[in-house]
Design an enzyme around this catalytic site. Structure first.
Site, short mmCIF file in Angstrom:
data_model
loop_
_atom_site.label_atom_id
_atom_site.label_comp_id
_atom_site.label_asym_id
_atom_site.label_seq_id
_atom_site.Cartn_x
_atom_site.Cartn_y
_atom_site.Cartn_z
N ASN A 138 0.87 -1.17 0.00
CA ASN A 138 0.00 0.00 0.00
C ASN A 138 0.91 1.23 0.00
O ASN A 138 1.47 1.58 1.04
CB ASN A 138 -0.88 -0.04 1.26
CG ASN A 138 -1.76 1.19 1.40
OD1 ASN A 138 -1.82 2.04 0.50
ND2 ASN A 138 -2.44 1.30 2.53
N HIS A 190 -9.66 1.02 4.49
CA HIS A 190 -8.42 1.25 5.24
C HIS A 190 -8.73 2.20 6.40
O HIS A 190 -9.54 3.13 6.25
CB HIS A 190 -7.34 1.83 4.33
CG HIS A 190 -6.00 1.84 4.99
ND1 HIS A 190 -5.65 2.80 5.91
CD2 HIS A 190 -4.94 0.99 4.90
CE1 HIS A 190 -4.43 2.53 6.36
NE2 HIS A 190 -3.98 1.44 5.76
N GLU A 213 -7.23 4.64 7.52
CA GLU A 213 -7.01 6.07 7.22
C GLU A 213 -8.21 6.65 6.45
O GLU A 213 -8.54 7.82 6.61
CB GLU A 213 -5.69 6.24 6.44
CG GLU A 213 -4.49 6.00 7.38
CD GLU A 213 -3.24 5.44 6.72
OE1 GLU A 213 -3.09 5.53 5.49
OE2 GLU A 213 -2.39 4.91 7.46
N GLY A 271 2.05 2.04 10.79
CA GLY A 271 3.00 3.15 10.69
C GLY A 271 3.66 3.52 12.01
O GLY A 271 4.32 4.54 12.10
N SER A 328 3.03 -2.40 10.27
CA SER A 328 4.48 -2.46 10.50
C SER A 328 5.09 -3.81 10.18
O SER A 328 6.03 -4.25 10.84
CB SER A 328 4.81 -2.03 11.93
OG SER A 328 4.37 -0.70 12.16
P1 PGA Z 1 2.56 0.08 7.66
O1 PGA Z 1 1.13 0.30 6.98
O2 PGA Z 1 3.12 -1.19 7.08
O3 PGA Z 1 3.36 1.30 7.27
O4 PGA Z 1 2.33 -0.03 9.12
C1 PGA Z 1 0.25 -0.76 6.74
C2 PGA Z 1 -1.03 -0.25 6.14
O5 PGA Z 1 -1.51 0.83 6.53
O6 PGA Z 1 -1.61 -0.89 5.22
#
Ligand code: PGA
Length: 253
Positions: free
Chosen positions: A9, A98, A100, A176, A216
């Site tokens: 992503n 997602h 976000e 993240g 992560s």
């Molecule tokens: P990340 O994001 O691997 O940076 O934690 C995963 C995601 O939001 O799909």
């Protein structure tokens, strides 16, 4: 049967040129280094989809996906992109729900249910994201919270539709942040998601659905997460922005 999927992503990162280079690197390295049964998906900014899809076209390992789409077919929705548009670029997946998008764009379970249905009706594979906040986990409500997300957005699909969905469990506190769910935490939730598909549909439907872990995931922790019996792949944010890291995750499967 459950497909092994490693999806990147990219979120709102990479100019067109940078995205094209990254996609070319992934396609080239994957051809030599990634096992034939591991499927890679690059979920790029919408504006890059066509260009990246033309790079991945020659690859039997790498596909392209969008990060969102509208729940409407077409019309006066300035700035939105439709399922048909996504499909017309050569993309075959779309991330839906997602955290976000849920947080910054107030996407609701009901709206996501509409998006999932529309994506499926067009032949796109939804990568449906679910996951709890730290507060919800600390209160011990994570399993019921995720189950509610699935029930409200997915469980009125027919069995035939449901088995085409890919689910990504992404605990919000791990996205993240550098903090990853432990293998036990990931396996517990993945198993509970699969059990809930069994009880709402059947074992044979649950056996078709890939459940990816996101939050992560990186080369250093991918192997132990991907070794869990109910983890069928990963949805990778930060570590998908470097071809080497992304490929190392796929190779650790
Ligand atoms: P990340 O994001 O691997 O940076 O934690 C995963 C995601 O939001 O799909």
């Amino acid at each position: 049967m459950r497909k092994k999927i490693i999806a990147g992503n990219w979120k709102m990162n990479k100019t067109l040129e940078e995205g094209q280079s990254l996609a070319s690197e992934v396609v080239n390295i994957a051809a030599d280094e990634v096992a034939a049964d591991v499927n890679l998906v690059l979920c790029t900014p919408a504006i890059h989809l066509g260009a990246v899809a033309s790079i991945t076209k020659s690859s039997d390992k790498v596909s392209v996906g969008a990060q969102n789409m509208s729940e409407h077919e077409s019309g006066a929705y300035t700035g939105d992109i439709s399922a048909d548009m996504v499909l017309s670029t050569g993309a075959s997946y779309v991330i839906l729900g997602h955290s976000e998008r849920r947080e910054y764009h107030n996407e609701t379970n009901a709206q996501l249910g509409d998006k999932v249905k529309l994506a499926l009706s067009k032949g796109l594979t939804p990568l449906f994201c679910c996951g709890e906040t730290l507060e919800t986990r600390e209160a011990g409500n994570h399993v019921s919270f995720v189950n509610e997300q699935l029930k409200d957005s997915l469980f009125d699909l027919s069995a035939e539709e449901m088995q085409k969905v890919v689910i990504a469990y992404e605990p919000i506190w791990a996205i993240g942040t550098g903090v990853t769910a432990s293998t036990d935490q990931a396996q517990e939730m993945h198993k509970s998601i699969r059990d809930s598909i069994v009880s709402n549909y059947s074992q044979s439907v649950a056996d078709e659905i890939s459940i990816l872990y996101g939050g992560s995931m990186k080369p250093a922790n991918a192997q132990e997460l991907l070794a869990q019996p109910d983890v069928d792949g990963g949805l990778i944010g930060g570590a998908s922005l470097k071809s080497r890291d992304f490929i190392e995750i796929a190779k650790s499967y």
